[in-house]
Enzyme design. Structure first.
Site, PDB file in Angstrom:
ATOM      1  N   LYS A   1       0.806  -1.222   0.000  1.00 48.24           N
ATOM      2  CA  LYS A   1       0.000   0.000   0.000  1.00 48.24           C
ATOM      3  C   LYS A   1       0.836   1.268   0.000  1.00 48.24           C
ATOM      4  O   LYS A   1       0.312   2.351  -0.179  1.00 48.24           O
ATOM      5  CB  LYS A   1      -0.971  -0.043   1.166  1.00 48.24           C
TER       6      LYS A   1
HETATM    7  C1  PLP Z   1      -4.635  -4.529   1.826  1.00 44.47           C
HETATM    8  C2  PLP Z   1      -3.892  -5.788   1.674  1.00 44.47           C
HETATM    9  C3  PLP Z   1      -4.357  -6.795   0.816  1.00 44.47           C
HETATM   10  C4  PLP Z   1      -5.647  -6.696   0.073  1.00 44.47           C
HETATM   11  O1  PLP Z   1      -5.615  -5.727  -0.958  1.00 44.47           O
HETATM   12  P1  PLP Z   1      -6.982  -5.182  -1.574  1.00 44.47           P
HETATM   13  O2  PLP Z   1      -6.578  -4.165  -2.559  1.00 44.47           O
HETATM   14  O3  PLP Z   1      -7.737  -4.588  -0.408  1.00 44.47           O
HETATM   15  O4  PLP Z   1      -7.697  -6.347  -2.148  1.00 44.47           O
HETATM   16  C5  PLP Z   1      -3.576  -7.917   0.655  1.00 44.47           C
HETATM   17  N1  PLP Z   1      -2.430  -8.085   1.332  1.00 44.47           N
HETATM   18  C6  PLP Z   1      -1.957  -7.151   2.185  1.00 44.47           C
HETATM   19  C7  PLP Z   1      -0.691  -7.410   2.907  1.00 44.47           C
HETATM   20  C8  PLP Z   1      -2.661  -5.967   2.373  1.00 44.47           C
HETATM   21  O5  PLP Z   1      -2.198  -5.048   3.213  1.00 44.47           O
END
Ligand code: PLP
Length: 429
Positions: A107
């Site tokens: 993210k």
């Molecule tokens: C947020 C997250 C996900 C999921 O991603 P989305 O875009 O919400 O489907 C998967 N793995 C990790 C480590 C995350 O932080």
């Protein structure tokens, strides 16, 4: 480029407004009015381009000239200031490691890009705003890090109390400055519902609230870069490419589908979920029916009503048949996840985090159906973020001393709230 609300196609706003509002006034997600495929020459020559060049070409149509070319290039440069390597795990199976950023989860790219855009717009207007964000574990840390020290922006993070790892909680609650954190006595879906409600509350209008969840267009769009980078690395093997995303709110995989719309040769997408299996069930029976959120060891995916799924449906014009030609969804239990995490560590000497492990499971399952293909799974978080569960699973005492120590000494500071009214009171204070 204009963006329309998925609840009302007549309601259109600029990129700036879509970023600042986060969600349309009618609670619809914003969606780009036009999506123009990149020329095939771009994909023919992609291995000769830098990541920054690829990113600019892919996202330019959505953002310039509102953010001029030179500023956009600068934002991209700051966003992509770390490695995004592809690791070979076994025959035809690769891991795209998205955890080398400052908060060690994928993210970081979306959060840093969004912070660059919002700072650009705020700087021009001398305006104050508050980023309100719900997190299932990793978003909050990435957003806090991306916005720490931004002059005109306060950040308020909501996370489900007791449902994130210790490492994640430290990233959320120890920064201070313009970052404030609220622990919600409930699930991630409860946090998300509170955030959505706050956006439409007129009493909070003067706070200029904006979201930094993947519902925000500036967080969602740059995630398509990953898929382009993976292709750049894997193109040389000349096999059809399957991509498996560990999916919670479905922002990441939705950005992958967008990349495909731009012409990226991905032959198939796999949405790999944990026990929160609303989408796998939907693909089976055509009924979209979120159930109560279940807490799992891949907690960043503990989402039962994924916000971005509606964007994926829009990308396919709600044509379920066309959609299921390109897209499969599988759900896995914690037991399956732990088993494969152990096997891959013992046999391949590769340590996955629980989210990556879920994605690996989905990829392997799909590859069985396409023996001539290769596949990449997105390894979305560094294992250090889930060390307790990994050590318990492997019956080991793996440590990453250089990573864990600096945060573990800091005091966690958060406000505990039980409901929307508590959060509103906090925001108004
Ligand atoms: C947020 C997250 C996900 C999921 O991603 P989305 O875009 O919400 O489907 C998967 N793995 C990790 C480590 C995350 O932080």
């Amino acid at each position: 480029m204009k963006y329309y609300s998925l609840n009302n196609k007549q309601h259109k706003v600029s990129f700036e407004n879509a970023v600042i509002q986060g969600l349309a006034p009618d609670s619809g997600l914003y969606f780009p009015e036009n999506i123009t495929a990149l020329p095939s020459s771009f994909f023919d020559k992609i291995e000769g381009l830098s990541n920054e060049e690829i990113a600019f070409k892919a996202i330019e149509q959505f953002i310039t000239p509102e953010i001029p070319e030179t500023d956009l290039k600068q934002i991209i440069k700051e966003t992509l200031s770390f490695d995004l390597p592809v690791a070979a795990i076994e025959n035809n199976v690769f891991s795209l490691e998205l955890f080398h950023g400052p908060t060690m989860a994928f993210k970081d790219v979306g959060a840093r890009f969004m912070s660059g855009c919002l700072n650009y717009f705020n700087h021009n207007q001398q305006k104050k705003s508050t980023v309100l964000v719900a997190t299932s574990g990793d978003t909050g840390g990435a957003v806090a890090n991306g916005f720490l020290g931004s002059e005109n922006i306060d950040v308020v993070i909501l996370y489900p109390m007791g449902k994130v790892s210790d490492f994640q909680e430290r990233q959320l609650t120890t920064l201070g400055h313009n970052i404030k954190t609220i622990a919600i006595n409930g699930s991630f879906d409860d946090c998300q519902a509170i955030v959505k409600k706050a956006f439409t509350d007129i009493d909070l209008k003067h706070k200029n609230l904006t979201s930094a969840n993947s519902i925000n267009i500036a967080r969602w769009l740059p995630q398509m870069f990953y898929f382009l980078f993976a292709y750049k690395e894997l193109k040389k093997y000349k096999k059809p490419l399957i991509v498996s995303c560990p999916s919670g709110n479905f922002g990441n995989i939705c950005a992958g589908v967008l990349a495909k719309r731009l012409g990226l040769p991905v032959s198939h997408f796999v949405a790999s979920t944990n026990a929160n299996n609303t989408v796998p069930r939907f693909l089976k029976n055509g009924i979209y029916e979120p159930s109560a959120t279940i807490a799992t060891i891949s907690n960043a995916m503990d989402v039962s009503d994924p916000s971005n799924f509606i964007r994926i449906r829009e990308l396919y014009n709600n044509d379920l048949k066309a959609f299921s030609n390109d897209f499969t969804a599988y759900s896995f239990t914690d037991e399956e996840t732990k088993k494969v995490l152990t096997e891959v560590y013992k046999i391949k000497n590769y340590l996955m985090d629980p989210h990556g492990a879920v994605a690996y499971l989905g990829l392997k399952k799909e590859l069985e159906k396409h023996p001539g293909s290769m596949g990449v799974f997105l390894e979305t978080a560094h294992p250090v973020k889930f060390l307790e569960i990994i050590n318990e699973t492997l019956n080991s005492d793996i440590e990453f001393p250089e990573i864990t120590n600096p945060l573990s000494e800091k005091e966690k500071i958060m406000k505990i709230c039980n409901n929307y009214e508590d959060v509103k009171h906090f925001l108004l204070k």
